[in-house]
Design a protein around this motif. Structure first.
Motif, PDB file in Angstrom:
ATOM      1  N   VAL A  22       0.871  -1.179   0.000  1.00 56.09           N
ATOM      2  CA  VAL A  22       0.000   0.000   0.000  1.00 56.09           C
ATOM      3  C   VAL A  22       0.907   1.228   0.000  1.00 56.09           C
ATOM      4  CG1 VAL A  22      -1.738   1.314   1.287  1.00 56.09           C
ATOM      5  CG2 VAL A  22      -1.899  -1.179   1.150  1.00 56.09           C
ATOM      6  N   HIS A  23       0.598   2.163  -0.898  1.00 55.66           N
ATOM      7  CA  HIS A  23       1.389   3.375  -1.067  1.00 55.66           C
ATOM      8  C   HIS A  23       0.639   4.566  -0.476  1.00 55.66           C
ATOM      9  CE1 HIS A  23       3.910   1.180  -3.975  1.00 55.66           C
ATOM     10  NE2 HIS A  23       2.770   0.609  -4.310  1.00 55.66           N
ATOM     11  N   ASP A  24       1.413   5.520   0.015  1.00 54.76           N
ATOM     12  CA  ASP A  24       0.824   6.730   0.579  1.00 54.76           C
ATOM     13  C   ASP A  24       0.131   7.531  -0.513  1.00 54.76           C
ATOM     14  OD1 ASP A  24       0.202   8.510   2.627  1.00 54.76           O
ATOM     15  OD2 ASP A  24       2.055   9.657   2.378  1.00 54.76           O
ATOM     16  N   ASP A  25      -0.948   8.176  -0.151  1.00 55.15           N
ATOM     17  CA  ASP A  25      -1.644   9.074  -1.078  1.00 55.15           C
ATOM     18  C   ASP A  25      -2.182  10.253  -0.280  1.00 55.15           C
ATOM     19  OD1 ASP A  25      -4.482   8.744  -0.240  1.00 55.15           O
ATOM     20  OD2 ASP A  25      -4.200   6.691  -0.925  1.00 55.15           O
ATOM     21  N   LEU A  29      -7.801   9.372   4.581  1.00 57.17           N
ATOM     22  CA  LEU A  29      -7.469   9.703   5.961  1.00 57.17           C
ATOM     23  C   LEU A  29      -6.857   8.492   6.657  1.00 57.17           C
ATOM     24  CD1 LEU A  29     -10.729  11.645   6.918  1.00 57.17           C
ATOM     25  CD2 LEU A  29      -8.505  12.594   6.237  1.00 57.17           C
ATOM     26  N   MET A  30      -6.002   8.749   7.634  1.00 55.76           N
ATOM     27  CA  MET A  30      -5.310   7.673   8.337  1.00 55.76           C
ATOM     28  C   MET A  30      -6.286   6.717   9.025  1.00 55.76           C
ATOM     29  SD  MET A  30      -1.815   9.439   9.772  1.00 55.76           S
ATOM     30  CE  MET A  30      -2.525  10.905  10.479  1.00 55.76           C
ATOM     31  N   ASP A  31      -7.341   7.248   9.640  1.00 51.10           N
ATOM     32  CA  ASP A  31      -8.331   6.385  10.296  1.00 51.10           C
ATOM     33  C   ASP A  31      -9.023   5.465   9.289  1.00 51.10           C
ATOM     34  OD1 ASP A  31      -7.802   7.403  12.792  1.00 51.10           O
ATOM     35  OD2 ASP A  31      -9.526   8.765  12.825  1.00 51.10           O
ATOM     36  N   TYR A  32      -9.267   5.981   8.102  1.00 47.42           N
ATOM     37  CA  TYR A  32      -9.909   5.177   7.058  1.00 47.42           C
ATOM     38  C   TYR A  32      -8.991   4.036   6.617  1.00 47.42           C
ATOM     39  CZ  TYR A  32     -11.914   3.825   2.571  1.00 47.42           C
ATOM     40  OH  TYR A  32     -12.437   3.094   1.526  1.00 47.42           O
ATOM     41  N   LYS A  50      -0.202   0.321  13.050  1.00 47.56           N
ATOM     42  CA  LYS A  50       1.241   0.275  12.785  1.00 47.56           C
ATOM     43  C   LYS A  50       1.516   0.288  11.280  1.00 47.56           C
ATOM     44  CE  LYS A  50       5.321  -2.520  13.749  1.00 47.56           C
ATOM     45  NZ  LYS A  50       5.714  -3.504  12.781  1.00 47.56           N
ATOM     46  N   LEU A  51       0.784  -0.529  10.518  1.00 45.97           N
ATOM     47  CA  LEU A  51       0.957  -0.568   9.067  1.00 45.97           C
ATOM     48  C   LEU A  51       0.570   0.765   8.426  1.00 45.97           C
ATOM     49  CD1 LEU A  51      -0.383  -4.155   8.385  1.00 45.97           C
ATOM     50  CD2 LEU A  51       1.996  -3.388   8.142  1.00 45.97           C
ATOM     51  N   MET A  52      -0.523   1.362   8.896  1.00 45.85           N
ATOM     52  CA  MET A  52      -0.953   2.654   8.358  1.00 45.85           C
ATOM     53  C   MET A  52       0.125   3.713   8.594  1.00 45.85           C
ATOM     54  SD  MET A  52      -2.019   5.809   9.583  1.00 45.85           S
ATOM     55  CE  MET A  52      -2.522   5.424  11.236  1.00 45.85           C
ATOM     56  N   MET A  53       0.734   3.704   9.792  1.00 49.20           N
ATOM     57  CA  MET A  53       1.778   4.687  10.093  1.00 49.20           C
ATOM     58  C   MET A  53       3.011   4.466   9.214  1.00 49.20           C
ATOM     59  SD  MET A  53       0.657   6.950  12.058  1.00 49.20           S
ATOM     60  CE  MET A  53       2.202   7.803  12.360  1.00 49.20           C
ATOM     61  N   GLU A  54       3.302   3.209   8.903  1.00 44.92           N
ATOM     62  CA  GLU A  54       4.413   2.914   8.001  1.00 44.92           C
ATOM     63  C   GLU A  54       4.124   3.468   6.607  1.00 44.92           C
ATOM     64  OE1 GLU A  54       7.323  -0.767   7.802  1.00 44.92           O
ATOM     65  OE2 GLU A  54       5.380  -1.272   6.919  1.00 44.92           O
ATOM     66  N   VAL A  55       2.899   3.304   6.131  1.00 43.38           N
ATOM     67  CA  VAL A  55       2.497   3.877   4.842  1.00 43.38           C
ATOM     68  C   VAL A  55       2.676   5.400   4.887  1.00 43.38           C
ATOM     69  CG1 VAL A  55       0.551   4.319   3.287  1.00 43.38           C
ATOM     70  CG2 VAL A  55       0.855   2.040   4.275  1.00 43.38           C
ATOM     71  N   HIS A  56       2.193   6.014   5.954  1.00 36.01           N
ATOM     72  CA  HIS A  56       2.219   7.476   6.091  1.00 36.01           C
ATOM     73  C   HIS A  56       3.648   8.017   6.180  1.00 36.01           C
ATOM     74  CE1 HIS A  56       0.842  11.437   7.215  1.00 36.01           C
ATOM     75  NE2 HIS A  56       1.548  11.388   8.332  1.00 36.01           N
ATOM     76  N   GLN A  57       4.486   7.353   6.966  1.00 41.58           N
ATOM     77  CA  GLN A  57       5.836   7.875   7.219  1.00 41.58           C
ATOM     78  C   GLN A  57       6.860   7.447   6.165  1.00 41.58           C
ATOM     79  OE1 GLN A  57       6.415   6.517  11.237  1.00 41.58           O
ATOM     80  NE2 GLN A  57       5.362   8.292  12.114  1.00 41.58           N
ATOM     81  N   ALA A  58       6.780   6.202   5.708  1.00 41.94           N
ATOM     82  CA  ALA A  58       7.769   5.700   4.750  1.00 41.94           C
ATOM     83  C   ALA A  58       7.297   5.799   3.301  1.00 41.94           C
ATOM     84  CB  ALA A  58       8.120   4.242   5.076  1.00 41.94           C
ATOM     85  N   GLY A  59       6.006   6.089   3.112  1.00 43.53           N
ATOM     86  CA  GLY A  59       5.471   6.208   1.753  1.00 43.53           C
ATOM     87  C   GLY A  59       4.908   4.911   1.198  1.00 43.53           C
TER      88      GLY A  59
END
Length: 92
Positions: A22-25, A29-32, A50-59
């Protein structure tokens, strides 16, 4: 290369694990994204966050690894929830 060797190589390549990425976009929203991970994979709230934060921070984040057919299914499901998702062969 003989037909037997070719068939063996093909069968072996199908056994290689595949990653669902999954790639950041800028849209979701993070909750979604966390909710989708819980819904699609049955992950705990902690693991999904944890996975969502990895997407958000690492892309990007590898959210699942396994058989190609299941990876294709998960990729389609995540795309159905409008998450930017791809598949790649696992290096493991």
């Amino acid at each position: 290369m003989s037909d037997t060797q070719s068939a063996t190589l093909e069968a072996t390549s199908l056994d290689v694990p595949w990653n669902v990425v999954v790639h950041d976009d800028p849209v979701n929203l993070m909750d979604y994204v966390t909710w989708v991970f819980v819904k699609v994979f049955g992950y705990s709230q902690i693991r999904a966050t944890k996975l969502m934060m990895e997407v958000h921070q690492a892309g990007r984040s590898i959210v699942w690894t396994g058989a190609k057919e299941r990876a294709e299914l998960y990729t389609q499901q995540l795309q159905g929830y409008q998450l930017k998702t791809s598949m790649e062969r696992s290096s493991e």
